[in-house]
Scaffold this active site. Structure first.
Site, PDB file in Angstrom:
ATOM      1  N   ASP A  47       0.826  -1.207   0.000  1.00 26.17           N
ATOM      2  CA  ASP A  47       0.000   0.000   0.000  1.00 26.17           C
ATOM      3  C   ASP A  47       0.860   1.256   0.000  1.00 26.17           C
ATOM      4  O   ASP A  47       1.742   1.433   0.851  1.00 26.17           O
ATOM      5  CB  ASP A  47      -0.906   0.003   1.238  1.00 26.17           C
ATOM      6  N   TYR A  52       2.866  10.249   0.565  1.00 26.16           N
ATOM      7  CA  TYR A  52       3.806   9.726   1.551  1.00 26.16           C
ATOM      8  C   TYR A  52       5.207  10.253   1.248  1.00 26.16           C
ATOM      9  O   TYR A  52       5.834   9.881   0.250  1.00 26.16           O
ATOM     10  CB  TYR A  52       3.802   8.195   1.560  1.00 26.16           C
ATOM     11  N   HIS A 123      -8.060   9.075  -1.179  1.00 21.77           N
ATOM     12  CA  HIS A 123      -7.414   9.016   0.127  1.00 21.77           C
ATOM     13  C   HIS A 123      -8.276   9.510   1.287  1.00 21.77           C
ATOM     14  O   HIS A 123      -8.434   8.828   2.294  1.00 21.77           O
ATOM     15  CB  HIS A 123      -6.103   9.797   0.086  1.00 21.77           C
ATOM     16  N   ASN A 154     -11.290   6.078   4.295  1.00 23.97           N
ATOM     17  CA  ASN A 154     -11.855   6.971   5.312  1.00 23.97           C
ATOM     18  C   ASN A 154     -13.182   7.611   4.878  1.00 23.97           C
ATOM     19  O   ASN A 154     -13.425   8.782   5.148  1.00 23.97           O
ATOM     20  CB  ASN A 154     -10.842   8.069   5.673  1.00 23.97           C
ATOM     21  N   GLN A 175     -10.383   1.952   3.238  1.00 28.29           N
ATOM     22  CA  GLN A 175      -9.390   1.946   4.322  1.00 28.29           C
ATOM     23  C   GLN A 175      -9.941   2.737   5.500  1.00 28.29           C
ATOM     24  O   GLN A 175     -10.342   3.888   5.351  1.00 28.29           O
ATOM     25  CB  GLN A 175      -8.071   2.581   3.857  1.00 28.29           C
ATOM     26  N   SER A 221      -3.303   1.377  11.052  1.00 26.95           N
ATOM     27  CA  SER A 221      -2.863   1.604  12.432  1.00 26.95           C
ATOM     28  C   SER A 221      -3.376   0.519  13.373  1.00 26.95           C
ATOM     29  O   SER A 221      -4.011   0.811  14.398  1.00 26.95           O
ATOM     30  CB  SER A 221      -3.293   2.993  12.933  1.00 26.95           C
ATOM     31  N   THR A 277       4.821  -1.018  10.146  1.00 33.34           N
ATOM     32  CA  THR A 277       6.203  -1.236  10.553  1.00 33.34           C
ATOM     33  C   THR A 277       7.078  -1.631   9.372  1.00 33.34           C
ATOM     34  O   THR A 277       6.621  -2.264   8.419  1.00 33.34           O
ATOM     35  CB  THR A 277       6.295  -2.327  11.643  1.00 33.34           C
ATOM     36  N   ARG A 282       9.500  -7.855  13.138  1.00 31.00           N
ATOM     37  CA  ARG A 282       8.138  -7.577  13.585  1.00 31.00           C
ATOM     38  C   ARG A 282       7.117  -7.949  12.507  1.00 31.00           C
ATOM     39  O   ARG A 282       6.017  -8.407  12.797  1.00 31.00           O
ATOM     40  CB  ARG A 282       8.003  -6.107  13.978  1.00 31.00           C
TER      41      ARG A 282
END
Length: 311
Positions: A47, A52, A123, A154, A175, A221, A277, A282
């Site tokens: 993604d 960004y 977005h 959103n 999203q 998140s 991350t 992880r």
């Protein structure tokens, strides 16, 4: 890894998605290692967004793709557009005009060094949206083969319905922020007809709407509480929650990250989880959560340990 059937066409995608928002400061070698770690752990969905680090994340990712013929065919590539950045991380405006959408998608394709993206998402909602403009942009991008599938990010049900008035392609993804400590879309459904604050429906029952309309929710998140306030895992502010998560993690022989992922994926809405991350260990640990199915009681025990009450 568990595969999720996305949208009405039921195209399969990995249950865990690699978010690329934080890769800008990495070296090409580190990004290459990140991608290989993802693929080794069954994560094939990546993604991006044009904003960004002002496109730097897409550019870096594109350089890695360009050096490895055949890698593009092994992954599902997604990007988002519609935000106009000001200084730093400040959003200056939102723009769903045809001109802006076409320009930003072409810029993303150039940076990613590919001729198409598998999914394009709008977005954040544009208050000045004209559905006809979005439809014209989507038609051109689809006809030219630059975008194969579309979605949003959103957005609430009526915002999506407004787009669907003109847009001909299915809107297959939404999203939304969701984690064990950010459960608004779940709380309202549990507390129907109650007077507590958790009964407040702030998003128009978006969870049920997406399920009814074959829209796949991508949870972003998944380890955060609040709006980028920090992670809840191993956080002394949440002792009861971490005690419960650690207990379940010990039962399944995985890390707490895996349980946080498994908790989201246990929901029958068949969501995807976006990992932010870039730590390869992880990522590997979190990906294991896709192969764990929590019991109903474990899911509710964790939900209540996060501070939620059942009516």
């Amino acid at each position: 890894m568990k595969q999720i059937a996305i949208g009405p066409e039921k195209k399969l995608g990995s249950a865990v998605v690699q978010g690329c928002m934080r890769i800008a400061e990495m070296s090409e070698e580190a990004v290459d290692r990140l991608i290989k770690t993802d693929l080794e752990n069954g994560v094939t969905f990546f993604d991006h967004a044009d904003v960004y680090t002002d496109g730097a994340c897409e550019s870096l990712f594109g350089k890695v793709l360009a050096k490895q013929p055949g890698l593009r065919d092994k992954i599902t590539l997604q990007t988002k557009c519609g935000i106009v950045r000001g200084n730093g991380d400040h959003n200056k405006a939102f723009d769903f005009s045809k001109e802006h959408l076409l320009e930003t998608v072409n810029d993303s394709l150039r940076r990613l060094q590919t001729d198409h993206v598998d999914y394009l998402l709008l977005h954040r909602p544009d208050a000045l949206v004209e559905p006809e403009e979005v439809a014209a942009a989507f038609d051109q991008l689809y006809t030219e083969g630059k975008v194969l599938h579309f979605g949003v990010s959103n957005q609430n049900p009526y915002q999506i319905e407004l787009l669907k008035k003109s847009v001909r392609q299915p809107l297959e993804i939404n999203q939304l922020q969701l984690s064990i400590k950010f459960t608004g879309m779940i709380d309202a459904g549990i507390n129907v007809n109650m007077t507590v604050d958790d009964a407040s429906d702030r998003d128009g029952s978006i969870l049920d709407y997406c399920r009814l309309n074959d829209i796949t929710i991508q949870a972003w998140s998944p380890f955060q509480y609040g709006f980028f306030e920090g992670v809840f895992l191993d956080n002394p502010k949440f002792p009861e929650l971490n005690k419960e998560i650690d207990k379940v993690a010990a039962k399944y022989g995985v890390t707490n990250n895996a349980i946080a992922v498994a908790w989201i994926l246990r929901h029958p809405a068949e969501m995807q989880v976006i990992l932010g991350t870039t730590n390869v260990s992880r990522i590997a640990a979190s990906a294991k959560g896709a192969d764990i199915t929590l019991t109903r009681q474990e899911w509710y025990d964790i939900y209540q340990a996060a501070g939620n009450k059942l009516p």
